[in-house]
Design a protein around this motif. Structure first.
Motif, short mmCIF file in Angstrom:
data_model
loop_
_atom_site.label_atom_id
_atom_site.label_comp_id
_atom_site.label_asym_id
_atom_site.label_seq_id
_atom_site.Cartn_x
_atom_site.Cartn_y
_atom_site.Cartn_z
N ALA A 265 -3.69 -26.04 -31.59
CA ALA A 265 -4.40 -25.38 -32.69
C ALA A 265 -5.89 -25.52 -32.41
CB ALA A 265 -4.04 -26.06 -34.00
N PRO A 266 -6.61 -24.39 -32.39
CA PRO A 266 -8.05 -24.47 -32.09
C PRO A 266 -8.80 -25.19 -33.19
CG PRO A 266 -7.44 -22.24 -32.75
CD PRO A 266 -6.17 -23.01 -32.63
N LYS A 267 -9.69 -26.09 -32.80
CA LYS A 267 -10.56 -26.77 -33.75
C LYS A 267 -11.78 -25.89 -34.00
CE LYS A 267 -9.50 -31.24 -31.70
NZ LYS A 267 -9.91 -31.34 -30.32
N ASP A 268 -12.60 -26.36 -34.91
CA ASP A 268 -13.83 -25.63 -35.20
C ASP A 268 -14.65 -25.50 -33.90
OD1 ASP A 268 -15.18 -24.30 -37.21
OD2 ASP A 268 -16.67 -25.92 -37.31
N GLY A 269 -15.08 -24.29 -33.60
CA GLY A 269 -15.85 -24.07 -32.37
C GLY A 269 -14.99 -23.74 -31.17
N GLU A 270 -13.68 -23.83 -31.35
CA GLU A 270 -12.78 -23.57 -30.23
C GLU A 270 -12.11 -22.20 -30.34
OE1 GLU A 270 -11.33 -27.93 -28.59
OE2 GLU A 270 -9.96 -26.79 -29.86
N VAL A 271 -11.53 -21.82 -29.23
CA VAL A 271 -10.86 -20.52 -29.13
C VAL A 271 -9.46 -20.76 -28.56
CG1 VAL A 271 -10.92 -18.28 -27.97
CG2 VAL A 271 -13.06 -19.31 -28.80
N LEU A 272 -8.45 -20.14 -29.18
CA LEU A 272 -7.10 -20.24 -28.63
C LEU A 272 -6.88 -19.09 -27.64
CD1 LEU A 272 -4.27 -21.58 -28.62
CD2 LEU A 272 -3.60 -19.92 -30.39
N LEU A 273 -6.46 -19.47 -26.45
CA LEU A 273 -6.31 -18.48 -25.38
C LEU A 273 -4.86 -18.35 -24.94
CD1 LEU A 273 -9.25 -19.70 -23.10
CD2 LEU A 273 -9.28 -17.73 -24.65
N ARG A 274 -4.46 -17.12 -24.63
CA ARG A 274 -3.19 -16.85 -23.98
C ARG A 274 -3.51 -16.60 -22.51
NH1 ARG A 274 1.21 -16.87 -21.98
NH2 ARG A 274 2.96 -15.47 -22.43
N VAL A 275 -2.92 -17.40 -21.65
CA VAL A 275 -3.21 -17.26 -20.22
C VAL A 275 -2.49 -16.03 -19.66
CG1 VAL A 275 -2.99 -18.37 -17.97
CG2 VAL A 275 -3.57 -19.74 -19.99
N ARG A 276 -3.21 -15.21 -18.94
CA ARG A 276 -2.62 -14.02 -18.33
C ARG A 276 -2.37 -14.20 -16.83
NH1 ARG A 276 -3.71 -9.20 -21.11
NH2 ARG A 276 -2.31 -8.34 -19.55
N TYR A 277 -3.40 -14.56 -16.10
CA TYR A 277 -3.28 -14.76 -14.64
C TYR A 277 -3.96 -16.07 -14.26
CZ TYR A 277 -2.04 -9.80 -14.08
OH TYR A 277 -1.43 -8.58 -14.14
N ILE A 278 -3.23 -16.91 -13.55
CA ILE A 278 -3.82 -18.16 -13.06
C ILE A 278 -4.32 -17.94 -11.63
CG2 ILE A 278 -3.32 -20.54 -12.33
CD1 ILE A 278 -1.25 -20.64 -14.61
N SER A 279 -5.53 -18.37 -11.38
CA SER A 279 -6.11 -18.27 -10.04
C SER A 279 -5.65 -19.44 -9.19
CB SER A 279 -7.64 -18.29 -10.17
OG SER A 279 -8.23 -18.30 -8.89
N LEU A 280 -5.17 -19.16 -7.98
CA LEU A 280 -4.80 -20.24 -7.05
C LEU A 280 -5.88 -20.35 -6.00
CD1 LEU A 280 -2.15 -21.82 -7.32
CD2 LEU A 280 -2.00 -19.57 -8.35
N ASP A 281 -6.33 -21.56 -5.77
CA ASP A 281 -7.43 -21.80 -4.84
C ASP A 281 -7.20 -23.10 -4.09
OD1 ASP A 281 -9.56 -19.71 -5.80
OD2 ASP A 281 -8.74 -20.62 -7.63
N ALA A 282 -7.64 -23.14 -2.85
CA ALA A 282 -7.52 -24.36 -2.06
C ALA A 282 -8.20 -25.52 -2.79
CB ALA A 282 -8.14 -24.16 -0.68
N ALA A 283 -9.25 -25.21 -3.53
CA ALA A 283 -9.97 -26.26 -4.25
C ALA A 283 -9.05 -27.01 -5.22
CB ALA A 283 -11.15 -25.67 -5.00
N ASN A 284 -8.01 -26.34 -5.75
CA ASN A 284 -7.08 -27.02 -6.66
C ASN A 284 -6.56 -28.30 -6.01
OD1 ASN A 284 -5.48 -23.85 -7.59
ND2 ASN A 284 -7.35 -24.79 -8.38
N ARG A 285 -6.27 -28.20 -4.72
CA ARG A 285 -5.74 -29.37 -4.00
C ARG A 285 -6.84 -30.42 -3.80
NH1 ARG A 285 -4.30 -33.32 -2.46
NH2 ARG A 285 -2.80 -33.96 -0.85
N ALA A 286 -8.06 -29.96 -3.52
CA ALA A 286 -9.17 -30.89 -3.32
C ALA A 286 -9.44 -31.71 -4.58
CB ALA A 286 -10.43 -30.13 -2.90
N TRP A 287 -9.22 -31.10 -5.75
CA TRP A 287 -9.45 -31.82 -7.00
C TRP A 287 -8.54 -33.03 -7.14
CZ3 TRP A 287 -8.88 -26.85 -10.52
CH2 TRP A 287 -9.93 -25.97 -10.25
N MET A 288 -7.41 -33.00 -6.43
CA MET A 288 -6.48 -34.14 -6.51
C MET A 288 -6.97 -35.32 -5.69
SD MET A 288 -2.89 -32.05 -6.08
CE MET A 288 -2.58 -30.55 -7.04
N GLN A 289 -7.92 -35.07 -4.79
CA GLN A 289 -8.40 -36.16 -3.92
C GLN A 289 -9.48 -36.99 -4.58
OE1 GLN A 289 -9.50 -34.26 -0.20
NE2 GLN A 289 -7.49 -34.67 0.64
#
Lengths: 334, 334
Positions: free
Chosen positions: B33-57
C-alpha cells in the motif's frame, strides 16, 4: 685544439633480469666531428632516470636502446663547435647525448637552456623531472584544494616535487617511499602531511591511516603492488596519473596488472591516464614560470644527488633503480 | 478493486560462485500500500543487465543487494495509484521496482517516460542501454571519424548500439562477440566492419587482422583477457571507456588485472576511464534526440530479446551472463 679523448659507456648487452655493472663497458674513442647542420657538445651533467632502464626493455615513447652502442641518456651539455643554425660555442643545451664526454647531434634535436645558478637545476626542477611533476599533477591529476594527493617514489626526483606542488595547491599530501629516513625527510623537510614506508609492512593498511579520507589523486611512479593498494582506496571520480612503473623495469615485466582494473574504475568512475611530459611542452613557459616563482619563494625545495665522474654512471643508474637516491640523481661529467 | 497478488522473486543467498536458479525463490505477498508521497506501480517489463549480477558482489554505484530480499532491478512500470506529486494512474515510469509484480516507491525515485511505440524501446535504445552506449562512446571514448573503434559484448544491448553509433560517426568498427552467428549478425545486419569471435580462438591475433591500424577507442564491457588483448593493441592517445566487466561478475572476482597496466598506459599515453551513465543524465535530452533521429532514419537498428513471465526472470539473467541474448534482454511481466 688540444687532443681530446671521448670516453663512452657502452651497453654491452640488454639485461634479461636485474641490471648490473656487467652490462656496461667503458671505452675510448676520438671525439666525433660535427657534420653540416650538427653541433659538437661537451657533456656536463648526465640525467639519471628510471626510464633509462625501461628503454632497455623495448620501444617506449622512443626506440629501444641497442646492445653494443653508447648507452642513451639525456644530459646538460655545452656547445664546443657549431655547424648548425642557432647555436654558438658556450651555449648550454639539453640533448640525448648518451653516456659519453662528447656528442655530435643535429641542431634541431637540441633544446637551448638559459645559464642559471646552480646549473644543476636545469636537470632537476627546471628539467624533465620538474615539468613531469608539474604537468602530471596539475594537468593529468587536476587536484583541488582540500583533496588528498598520494604520490609513490615520493623521495625521488619527480615525487618530491609532486608532493610539494600538491601542498602549494592546498591538498593533503601523502608520500610513499622506502625507508624511515626518506619518510622522515618528506614530512620534516618537504612538508608532506604523512609518509608511508613501503619497506616497513603492507602498504594498504599504512596508507589507510595516512589517507583516512581516501585518495582523490594518485600520482603513480611505480605500478605493481603499490598501484594496486592505491587503486583500492581511490575516491569516486578520482584520478590516477600514470607517470612510470619503476617496480616493473628492472627484471622481467609482470605477467599481470593490478587487481581492480577495470572493476573499480567503473564503480568509482576513475580515470587512469598515462602521460609523457613532452606532450605538454607547448605549455612549458607557464610551467617554468610557476616553478621558478615557487623556488624563489622557498615553497619548493630542490633536492639533488650529484655523483662524480662518467665512469660511475652505470652504478648511479643501478643505485637509482634500487631506490638509493633522494631527489634528482645526475652524474657530473665535465 | 480486484484482489491482487504480488509475485516476488527473492534472492535467497548471494552466490559464491556461478549464479544458478537455486539462488532465487518465487513467493507471493499482498501488493504494497503506497504511503504518503509514494506511488503504487504495476511492473510491465523488467530490464536484465549484467550489473544485476555485480550488485550481488558488494556495493557498486548502489548498495549491494541483500539475501532474503526481493531481487533489485530496474523496470518499466505503470502507475496504478498515486499518493506522490506529479504522477497519475496510467503514467509510465522507469524505476528500481525489483523483480515483482507491484512496488510502492517514493515519487522522487521515479523517472517519468513518454508513451511511445513500441514501449520496449524505453528499456533498450531510449533506456539505460542506449544512453550508456551514447555517453560512453561519445563522451568518454570521443572517437573521431576515421578512427578504429572496438567494442566487446558487441551483440549485447549496449555493444550493438555502440558499434552502430561508431559507424554513424564515421569510424571503422570492430565487434567482439561469442559465436559465429552473433558475429555474422554484427557485420551483415548492423554494419560493423569486422567481428571477432572470442570463442573461436585467441582474441589477440584475430583482433590484429580485424583492426590492422590498431585501436583508437575501446569500449570495454567485459574486462579480463579481452581487455588485456585490446590494451596491447591500443594506438598512441587511445581511449578505453570502461563500462563494465561482465567476465568478472559471475564467480569469484579475479585476483589480478590486465597486463600492461600501467606500463602501456604511460608509453602510449592512454586514458582508461570508468563511467556510470547516471553521471551524464544532465545531457539526456540531447542524447535522446540524437538516438530518436538515428532510429527514425534507419541508421540505428534496435534489437530486443523479450522473455515472457516474471517467473522466468532468474533464468533470463543467468542466460544473459552466459551470453545467450542478442540485443536488449527484458522480461515481460504484465
Amino acid at each position: 685544439m688540444e687532443a681530446r679523448v671521448n670516453r663512452q659507456i657502452l651497453l654491452v648487452e640488454k639485461p634479461a633480469g636485474r641490471l648490473g655493472p656487467e652490462h656496461f663497458r667503458l671505452t675510448e674513442a676520438a671525439p666525433p666531428a660535427p657534420k653540416d647542420g650538427e653541433v659538437l657538445l661537451r657533456v656536463r651533467y648526465i640525467s639519471l632516470d628510471a626510464a633509462n632502464r625501461a628503454w632497455m626493455q623495448g620501444a617506449t615513447y622512443r626506440a629501444a636502446v641497442e646492445a653494443g652502442t653508447v648507452m642513451a641518456g639525456g644530459a646538460l651539455a655545452e656547445v664546443v663547435e657549431s655547424r648548425g643554425e642557432g647555436f654558438a660555442p658556450g651555449d648550454l643545451v639539453f640533448a640525448d647525448t648518451g653516456w659519453q664526454d662528447y656528442a655530435a647531434l643535429p641542431a634541431r634535436e637540441l633544446i637551448k637552456l638559459p645559464k642559471i645558478t646552480p646549473l644543476t637545476h636545469l636537470l632537476s626542477v627546471y628539467g624533465i623531472a620538474g615539468l613531469t611533476a608539474y604537468f602530471g599533477l596539475l594537468h593529468v591529476g587536476r587536484p583541488k584544494a582540500g583533496e588528498t594527493v598520494v604520490v609513490s617514489a615520493a623521495a625521488g626526483s619527480v615525487g618530491s616535487l609532486v608532493g610539494q606542488i600538491g601542498k602549494i595547491k592546498g591538498c593533503r599530501v601523502v608520500g610513499i617511499a622506502g625507508g624511515r629516513e626518506k619518510c622522515d625527510w618528506l614530512t620534516a623537510e618537504l612538508g608532506f602531511d604523512a609518509a608511508v614506508d613501503y619497506k616497513a609492512g603492507p602498504v594498504f593498511k599504512a596508507l589507510k591511516s595516512a589517507a583516512p579520507q581516501g585518495i582523490d589523486v594518485y600520482f603513480d611512479n611505480v605500478g605493481g603492488d603499490i598501484l594496486e593498494a592505491c587503486l583500492a582506496q581511490m575516491n569516486v571520480r578520482g584520478r590516477i596519473a600514470c607517470c612510470g612503473a619503476i617496480s616493473q623495469y628492472d627484471g622481467a615485466p609482470s605477467g599481470t596488472g593490478p587487481r581492480g582494473v577495470p572493476g573499480l574504475l567503473v564503480i568509482r568512475r576513475l580515470v587512469m591516464q598515462g602521460f609523457v611530459v613532452m606532450d605538454y611542452f607547448k605549455a612549458r613557459d607557464q610551467a617554468l614560470g610557476d616553478l621558478q616563482s615557487w623556488v624563489a619563494a622557498g615553497k619548493l625545495k630542490v633536492q639533488e644527488d650529484v655523483i662524480e665522474g662518467l665512469e660511475n654512471t652505470p652504478r648511479a643508474l643501478i643505485g637509482l633503480l634500487a631506490g638509493e637516491n633522494r631527489g634528482k640523481r645526475m652524474v657530473r661529467v665535465g
